[in-house]
Write a protein that holds these residues in place. Structure first.
Motif, mmCIF file in Angstrom:
data_model
loop_
_atom_site.group_PDB
_atom_site.id
_atom_site.type_symbol
_atom_site.label_atom_id
_atom_site.label_comp_id
_atom_site.label_asym_id
_atom_site.label_seq_id
_atom_site.Cartn_x
_atom_site.Cartn_y
_atom_site.Cartn_z
ATOM 1 N N GLU B 98 39.535 16.984 -72.309
ATOM 2 C CA GLU B 98 40.057 15.678 -72.036
ATOM 3 C C GLU B 98 39.187 14.935 -72.837
ATOM 4 O OE1 GLU B 98 38.626 14.359 -67.929
ATOM 5 O OE2 GLU B 98 40.445 13.213 -67.904
ATOM 6 N N ALA B 99 37.973 15.127 -73.170
ATOM 7 C CA ALA B 99 37.190 14.252 -73.954
ATOM 8 C C ALA B 99 37.579 14.033 -75.311
ATOM 9 C CB ALA B 99 35.784 14.789 -74.003
ATOM 10 N N MET B 100 38.645 14.879 -75.717
ATOM 11 C CA MET B 100 39.036 14.695 -77.072
ATOM 12 C C MET B 100 40.621 13.966 -77.136
ATOM 13 S SD MET B 100 38.682 18.372 -78.610
ATOM 14 C CE MET B 100 37.249 19.426 -78.397
ATOM 15 N N GLN B 101 40.864 13.049 -76.024
ATOM 16 C CA GLN B 101 41.985 12.314 -75.782
ATOM 17 C C GLN B 101 43.039 12.990 -75.865
ATOM 18 O OE1 GLN B 101 39.156 10.640 -77.871
ATOM 19 N NE2 GLN B 101 38.512 9.798 -75.926
ATOM 20 N N VAL B 102 43.403 14.186 -75.377
ATOM 21 C CA VAL B 102 44.664 14.658 -75.332
ATOM 22 C C VAL B 102 45.805 14.109 -74.490
ATOM 23 C CG1 VAL B 102 43.718 16.836 -75.947
ATOM 24 C CG2 VAL B 102 44.211 16.546 -73.518
ATOM 25 N N ASP B 103 46.948 14.223 -74.571
ATOM 26 C CA ASP B 103 48.072 13.724 -73.738
ATOM 27 C C ASP B 103 48.577 14.484 -72.676
ATOM 28 O OD1 ASP B 103 48.259 10.891 -75.157
ATOM 29 O OD2 ASP B 103 48.490 12.039 -76.665
ATOM 30 N N ALA B 104 48.698 15.673 -72.711
ATOM 31 C CA ALA B 104 49.033 16.682 -71.776
ATOM 32 C C ALA B 104 48.314 18.002 -72.160
ATOM 33 C CB ALA B 104 50.433 16.849 -71.953
ATOM 34 N N VAL B 105 48.315 18.758 -70.769
ATOM 35 C CA VAL B 105 47.761 20.283 -71.004
ATOM 36 C C VAL B 105 48.777 21.069 -70.368
ATOM 37 C CG1 VAL B 105 45.768 21.772 -70.518
ATOM 38 C CG2 VAL B 105 45.360 19.290 -71.060
ATOM 39 N N VAL B 106 49.081 22.082 -71.051
ATOM 40 C CA VAL B 106 49.796 23.190 -70.569
ATOM 41 C C VAL B 106 48.877 24.405 -70.126
ATOM 42 C CG1 VAL B 106 51.782 24.804 -71.152
ATOM 43 C CG2 VAL B 106 51.904 22.308 -71.883
ATOM 44 N N VAL B 107 48.839 24.962 -69.143
ATOM 45 C CA VAL B 107 48.044 25.987 -68.591
ATOM 46 C C VAL B 107 48.630 27.257 -68.163
ATOM 47 C CG1 VAL B 107 47.473 24.938 -66.295
ATOM 48 C CG2 VAL B 107 45.786 26.316 -67.647
ATOM 49 N N ARG B 108 48.364 28.406 -68.971
ATOM 50 C CA ARG B 108 48.487 29.477 -67.956
ATOM 51 C C ARG B 108 47.396 30.133 -67.874
ATOM 52 N NH1 ARG B 108 52.005 34.279 -69.298
ATOM 53 N NH2 ARG B 108 53.646 32.646 -68.837
ATOM 54 N N HIS B 109 47.117 30.755 -66.548
ATOM 55 C CA HIS B 109 45.671 31.184 -66.244
ATOM 56 C C HIS B 109 46.216 32.484 -65.216
ATOM 57 C CE1 HIS B 109 41.925 31.376 -64.306
ATOM 58 N NE2 HIS B 109 41.263 30.562 -65.376
ATOM 59 N N TRP B 110 45.230 33.372 -65.059
ATOM 60 C CA TRP B 110 45.339 34.502 -64.260
ATOM 61 C C TRP B 110 45.196 34.504 -62.830
ATOM 62 C CZ3 TRP B 110 41.023 35.106 -61.648
ATOM 63 C CH2 TRP B 110 39.738 34.634 -62.261
ATOM 64 N N ALA B 111 44.619 33.375 -62.515
ATOM 65 C CA ALA B 111 44.196 32.918 -61.107
ATOM 66 C C ALA B 111 45.304 32.030 -60.420
ATOM 67 C CB ALA B 111 43.051 32.339 -60.912
#
Lengths: 178, 307
Positions: B98-111
């Motif tokens: 977030e601190a790198m000023q991104v506009d969206a995060v796509v996440v794949r996670h095992w949990a």
């Protein structure tokens, strides 16, 4: 129309303006064998189709017509989020063609800037020319039209509304006071 | 139209209007991929992080291509090469991103629940690309689109979702979405993989593929998730004998019955090779539609960000 609005073009005036533009396109391009018309969604498409019909009447040549959706190319996504996308449909090869972009109103020039970028992503036309029914001034970019139906001085508070039969049930151009 | 939700974690985040406008607009995005220049500047200057903490080829690539075709900058972070390997928590990783000023995060996670947690930690929109056995909403959207493109409707059709329902995020999202679109869904699984309370998602339950074959319009096969199963509990041969969609079973199915699979396939276990590559298979169409659906999701989520 409500009070304060005024009609600046009726159906006959619109027809005459488009007839003149059709002649100018033919003259400028020395015939229309290499010309393709591309309308900018939504009303530009109808302008393009009418020019196609007029050119056919004059020259007996059927120019191809394409439909351009410039949503993905606009520079105002932050200030004007989420316009509905409807898609581009250009069924002819634009490489080497003289492309006439058609739109109803030329205002800031940003739409036509976006339209040129969009067209160029489909190929490399020989030339891109621009026809509009109304030039209302207030350009924000170094852009001008090659073919103009009517130049209308407007204030930034006014809204120019082009009505076409196919979408709106009648042909007319109105200025609405802000 | 913008999505009614800030993040896309679950199918439940989408309103009926969101689903309608996503499915309706996808053709326009698909057109971009058909051109010679497969790129439009719609999301120029936006940065998207693909945070994939579980192995993935097609989903990660699909999100990456979707972002790039809209001119966003897409950065991939995988579990193996990231600081999470050094013991950094998801929260710290999230805050760093977030601190790198991104506009969206796509996440794949095992949990299960990780995407939801991430969305709590950070301000930019989070798109769930699969969290444990919870949900995988963009997969469901691309599957619904694939069915609609082929059958011209979803309402009233019958779909069997077959396999390891218990461990499947794909199944959960798909059953919810198809149910909302008016399809009749039957979850077909051995009893050990048919979770309690499944009917609450709006589907009926069967333990036999052969019982439902002659009545369904689509058979949707789930991948047997070997990585989540312990060896001694499960015999692949035994599963294949009862549940593998092979040529012989497909011949007994309703005429015109279509075959889908989210990939990657275990050929010979849940689906036979000839059926996977056969004329009833929509598996490659699913992959193509995945890019267009994810473009639509990106545009509708990121188009709302005022820079």
């Amino acid at each position: 129309m409500t009070s304060g609005d005024s009609q600046i073009m009726d159906a006959a005036a619109m027809r005459r303006a488009l007839t003149r533009i059709a002649h100018e396109i033919i003259e400028r391009n020395r015939g229309v064998e290499n010309v393709g018309l591309v309308g900018v969604r939504t009303r530009g498409i109808h302008i393009a189709k009418r020019l196609q019909a007029k050119i056919r009447d004059i020259e007996q040549v059927e120019c191809p017509v394409g439909e351009l959706d410039i949503t993905f190319y606009r520079d105002d996504i932050s200030t004007n989020p989420h316009p509905q996308v409807a898609g581009t449909d250009i069924q002819f090869d634009i490489n080497g063609k003289d492309i006439i972009l058609c739109d109803d109103v030329l205002f800031t020039g940003r739409s036509i800037r976006a339209a040129m970028d969009a067209v160029i992503d489909y190929g490399r036309p020989k030339t891109i020319q621009f026809a509009c029914l109304i030039d209302r001034g207030h350009r924000e970019l170094p852009i001008r039209a090659d073919f103009v139906g009517k130049s209308v001085p407007t204030s930034l508070k006014e809204k120019v509304s082009v009505r076409v039969n196919e979408e709106d049930g009648n042909d007319a151009v109105e200025i609405k006071r802000g | 139209m913008p999505l009614s939700s800030h993040d896309l974690i679950s199918i439940a985040d989408l309103s009926d209007g969101d689903i309608g406008s996503l499915l309706e607009s996808v053709a326009t995005y698909a057109d971009v991929s058909e051109r010679v220049i497969k790129k439009v500047p719609a999301l120029r200057g936006r940065t998207i992080i693909n945070l994939f903490l579980e192995p993935s080829t097609r989903t990660r690539t699909s999100f990456e291509i979707a972002g790039k075709r809209l001119s966003a900058d897409v950065i991939n972070i995988s579990g193996a090469g990231s600081s999470l390997k050094k013991g950094e928590s998801l929260k710290d990783t999230a805050k760093t991103i977030e601190a790198m000023q991104v506009d969206a995060v796509v996440v794949r996670h095992w949990a299960a629940g990780a995407a939801h947690k991430l969305a709590e930690y950070i301000e930019p929109p989070v798109i769930n690309a699969g969290d444990g056995a919870h949900e995988h909403p963009t997969q469901a959207l691309l599957d619904a689109l694939t069915i609609q493109n082929r059958l011209k409707k979803i309402s009233g059709i019958k779909v069997a979702v077959v396999g390891d329902i218990l461990h499947s995020r794909v199944a959960r999202s798909l059953i919810m979405l198809l149910g909302r679109l008016g399809a009749e869904v039957t979850a077909v699984a051995p009893p050990m993989w048919s979770p309690k309370g499944l009917e609450a998602l709006g589907c009926s339950i069967s333990y036999s593929l052969d019982d439902v074959l002659d009545s369904v319009d689509v058979v949707y096969l789930l991948r047997i998730q070997r990585e989540r199963l312990s060896d001694h509990m499960f015999s692949e041969q035994e599963y294949a004998r009862t549940y593998c969609l092979n040529r012989e079973r497909l011949n007994r199915a309703k005429p015109g019955c279509l075959v889908m699979h989210p990939g990657p396939m275990n050929r010979g276990i849940e689906i036979s090779a000839d059926v996977a590559d056969g004329e009833k298979s929509l598996i490659t169409a699913q992959v193509s539609n995945g890019v267009a659906v994810r473009m639509a999701v990106f545009y509708q989520i990121l188009g709302d960000v005022v820079s």
